[in-house]
Design a protein around this motif. Structure first.
Motif, PDB file in Angstrom:
ATOM      1  N   UNK A   1       0.851  -1.197   0.000  1.00 27.22           N
ATOM      2  CA  UNK A   1       0.000   0.000   0.000  1.00 27.22           C
ATOM      3  C   UNK A   1       0.888   1.249   0.000  1.00 27.22           C
ATOM      4  N   UNK A  38     -23.038  11.512   3.074  1.00 27.39           N
ATOM      5  CA  UNK A  38     -23.100  11.183   4.502  1.00 27.39           C
ATOM      6  C   UNK A  38     -22.128  12.115   5.207  1.00 27.39           C
ATOM      7  N   UNK A  60     -18.692  11.539   3.247  1.00 29.34           N
ATOM      8  CA  UNK A  60     -18.705  10.607   2.130  1.00 29.34           C
ATOM      9  C   UNK A  60     -19.556  11.239   1.036  1.00 29.34           C
ATOM     10  N   UNK A  62     -21.044  10.581  -2.701  1.00 27.15           N
ATOM     11  CA  UNK A  62     -21.220   9.623  -3.804  1.00 27.15           C
ATOM     12  C   UNK A  62     -20.621  10.192  -5.084  1.00 27.15           C
ATOM     13  N   UNK A  64     -17.404  10.515  -5.665  1.00 23.63           N
ATOM     14  CA  UNK A  64     -15.977  10.796  -5.454  1.00 23.63           C
ATOM     15  C   UNK A  64     -15.320   9.524  -4.906  1.00 23.63           C
ATOM     16  N   UNK A  67     -12.696   9.762   0.621  1.00 21.37           N
ATOM     17  CA  UNK A  67     -13.323  10.686   1.563  1.00 21.37           C
ATOM     18  C   UNK A  67     -12.239  11.263   2.472  1.00 21.37           C
ATOM     19  N   UNK A  93      -9.132   8.807   2.651  1.00 27.09           N
ATOM     20  CA  UNK A  93      -9.388   7.368   2.756  1.00 27.09           C
ATOM     21  C   UNK A  93     -10.153   6.916   1.517  1.00 27.09           C
ATOM     22  N   UNK A  94      -9.856   5.732   1.039  1.00 25.54           N
ATOM     23  CA  UNK A  94     -10.593   5.194  -0.103  1.00 25.54           C
ATOM     24  C   UNK A  94     -12.061   4.995   0.262  1.00 25.54           C
ATOM     25  N   UNK A  95     -12.951   5.455  -0.597  1.00 20.26           N
ATOM     26  CA  UNK A  95     -14.379   5.214  -0.382  1.00 20.26           C
ATOM     27  C   UNK A  95     -14.776   3.797  -0.800  1.00 20.26           C
ATOM     28  N   UNK A  96     -13.829   3.073  -1.399  1.00 21.65           N
ATOM     29  CA  UNK A  96     -14.068   1.673  -1.787  1.00 21.65           C
ATOM     30  C   UNK A  96     -13.656   0.699  -0.696  1.00 21.65           C
ATOM     31  N   UNK A  97     -12.527   1.021  -0.016  1.00 21.09           N
ATOM     32  CA  UNK A  97     -11.945   0.047   0.910  1.00 21.09           C
ATOM     33  C   UNK A  97     -11.687   0.615   2.306  1.00 21.09           C
ATOM     34  N   UNK A  98     -11.786   1.931   2.471  1.00 21.91           N
ATOM     35  CA  UNK A  98     -11.505   2.530   3.771  1.00 21.91           C
ATOM     36  C   UNK A  98     -10.028   2.648   4.090  1.00 21.91           C
ATOM     37  N   UNK A  99      -9.159   2.186   3.196  1.00 23.94           N
ATOM     38  CA  UNK A  99      -7.716   2.258   3.449  1.00 23.94           C
ATOM     39  C   UNK A  99      -7.225   3.698   3.260  1.00 23.94           C
ATOM     40  N   UNK A 100      -6.199   4.047   4.021  1.00 23.54           N
ATOM     41  CA  UNK A 100      -5.617   5.383   3.901  1.00 23.54           C
ATOM     42  C   UNK A 100      -4.909   5.503   2.551  1.00 23.54           C
TER      43      UNK A 100
ATOM     44  N   UNK B  50     -21.934   1.344   0.799  1.00 24.48           N
ATOM     45  CA  UNK B  50     -20.617   0.712   0.665  1.00 24.48           C
ATOM     46  C   UNK B  50     -20.470  -0.490   1.596  1.00 24.48           C
ATOM     47  N   UNK B  73     -11.864   2.183  10.213  1.00 20.79           N
ATOM     48  CA  UNK B  73     -12.844   1.877   9.176  1.00 20.79           C
ATOM     49  C   UNK B  73     -13.153   0.392   9.169  1.00 20.79           C
ATOM     50  N   UNK B  75     -14.854  -1.903   6.256  1.00 17.85           N
ATOM     51  CA  UNK B  75     -15.431  -2.027   4.901  1.00 17.85           C
ATOM     52  C   UNK B  75     -15.611  -3.529   4.670  1.00 17.85           C
ATOM     53  N   UNK B  78     -14.430  -5.835   1.791  1.00 18.86           N
ATOM     54  CA  UNK B  78     -12.991  -5.937   1.501  1.00 18.86           C
ATOM     55  C   UNK B  78     -12.495  -7.371   1.320  1.00 18.86           C
ATOM     56  N   UNK B  87      -9.485  -1.361   9.175  1.00 23.15           N
ATOM     57  CA  UNK B  87      -8.275  -0.595   8.934  1.00 23.15           C
ATOM     58  C   UNK B  87      -8.322   0.659   9.792  1.00 23.15           C
TER      59      UNK B  87
END
Lengths: 318, 318
Positions: A1, A38, A60, A62, A64, A67, A93-100, B50, B73, B75, B78, B87
């Motif tokens: 990452x 949100x 959040x 939608x 984009x 977040x 943070x990814x809005x797909x995975x929450x990862x930084x 999500x 987070x 998710x 994932x 995460x």
């Protein structure tokens, strides 16, 4: 990452008040208008024993991909140490995975930019298309940036400005004149409002700095200074006299903005029709409806704008 | 301004479940007990579209030089992408100036450590000094870490554990036996509770996994799994039968912990005397008062612990 870490200098070099940045902030306003954003209430921390405060915003949005989580600090004894009072940073943070994805050590620069861009978006929808005279109230950083942003959307040819401190106002007039190649004049607040097509109030005032009697047909006013319960820039009569009142987020403006002051003063009632800027950007409500109407936009700053500018910053740096 | 950026590998290498880390978390509990900690309610963001959620915690702790802002987070799609659901990261800000000092990209590791250490602090104050048999309920990461932390404060000689999935329980028993050189046996939950001196519940259960009838004189129970309104590990009768109920933060446990479930079930009333763990650590309230009393500690996790472990991590990495 791989996490992108950008410091203030890198962000200043890459993120400008531009049509491109404005488009991303507009997308966030449109999402606010359509629904699906949100955005929790601001998390506020008062630290009286440190003469300090901290705010945390997030949203959040939608559409984009990420977040932002933004922390803004005000430590008001910092100037004694030679440091600015205000600071802050954003985490993306990814809005797909929450990862930084990114850490943006901007010290508030991105907030300055997205705040200025919201002023441009408000003027673009609400000021007369032929607005040529800008009136700036205040002499701080946003006084400069709001003018810069207005020039993205209207053919500004002359600037009037007012500040509580005449020396600062004169100095800023000289600076803006040199910077933008425009005639810029320091003037009394009343003259600024009476002559301008667009007025932007950018102060930390806790009492009105512009009065309802100064309003005139066709004027648009953006009040962006008030963002806390004690702050107020507009005579509360202005909200009742205006033909149209627009806000960035109704629930937030009722707590933190000019709307709060006008509701408290009783000049408007809680059932006054008020539109959100995002509804206009999304096309759900009209923008300016006639050349003569008086429009007011109350901006308090939203987490959705933070998410937008952070997304833009990471793209601009890529 | 030099900002320390530490990734998960660096933090895992430097931050361990240790007496040193425990002392910093204890200092945060003591500050919670004495008062002066500024800790807003958790900022929670639900992202149903999500299948995700985000929590933000922060706390200013008098006596600690910095304050952490933590984002966690979840998710839950994932795993389909081969990524863990959970995460998070922490930002450390100076409590003197508000400037960013460090970015700790821990993916939740520091939360795991401070959660385990809170279990040790609770056992240190509330379990019998001669507690030798640990009962672990659950087979996840905290099952391992809580046992490791208990060994800091009590002379554990034997371990009983229970998990809903017998295969996982057997596997964990083997792993812990090898890791700690102790006899570790998977057993029915009732046997675990009846034979243990200290029980730690570490599950994400939404219905009770241990029953009041299994309690016996001298037992201490730490319930650390419940941290959200729907979660519950303890028969609500356990809180009424216990001689002593202790919580990490009363306001939070009433919303998120076993206290919520017991209040909802009516097994305890809102005027039941309940102490906060920090009051005991600060010496304002006694710890265990007799060899025979039954004690229960309900832990939901506090921003003060996050600030403490982040301060410790930056020191440990220096």
């Amino acid at each position: 990452m791989d996490i992108v870490v950008l410091d203030e200098a890198a962000l200043r070099a890459r993120v400008k008040i531009s049509h491109e940045a404005m488009a991303v902030v507009e997308a966030a306003f449109a999402a606010l208008g359509r629904g699906g954003v949100v955005m929790p209430p601001v998390l506020h921390l008062d630290l009286p024993e440190r003469h300090a405060e901290m705010d945390v915003k997030t949203a959040y949005v939608p559409g984009l991909p990420s977040m932002a989580l933004k922390v803004s600090t005000g430590f008001f004894d910092n100037p004694k140490r030679g440091l600015p009072s205000l600071s802050g940073m954003m985490t993306l943070l990814s809005a797909e995975t929450g990862r930084v994805e990114a850490v943006l050590l901007d010290n508030g620069y991105l907030t300055d930019v997205r705040t200025a861009l919201a002023g441009a978006i408000a003027a673009d929808r609400l000021a007369r298309p032929d607005a040529r005279i800008a009136g700036i109230i205040g002499t701080g950083l946003q006084a400069r940036l709001q003018l810069e942003a207005l020039r993205l959307v209207r053919p500004i040819q002359r600037v009037l400005l007012w500040g509580r401190d005449p020396a600062k106002a004169a100095a800023l007039a000289g600076e803006l004149k040199a910077g933008f190649g425009l005639p810029v004049t320091a003037a009394p607040a009343e003259q600024v409002v009476r002559e301008a097509d667009i007025v932007v109030t950018t102060t930390a005032a806790r009492e009105p700095v512009i009065l309802a009697d100064w309003l005139h047909p066709g004027l648009h006013v953006t009040a962006m200074g008030s963002d806390a319960p004690g702050k107020q820039e507009l005579d509360p009569e202005i909200l009742s006299r205006a033909d149209r009142v627009v806000v960035d987020r109704r629930s937030q403006c009722e707590r933190l903005g000019e709307l709060r002051a006008a509701l408290a003063a009783g000049t408007i009632s809680s059932d006054r029709p008020i539109d959100e800027l995002g509804e206009i950007v999304a096309g759900l409500k009209p923008g300016r409806r006639s050349a003569d109407e008086i429009t007011v936009c109350d901006l308090t700053g939203t987490g959705a704008q933070d998410t937008a500018i952070a997304v833009h910053a990471v793209r601009a740096a890529a």
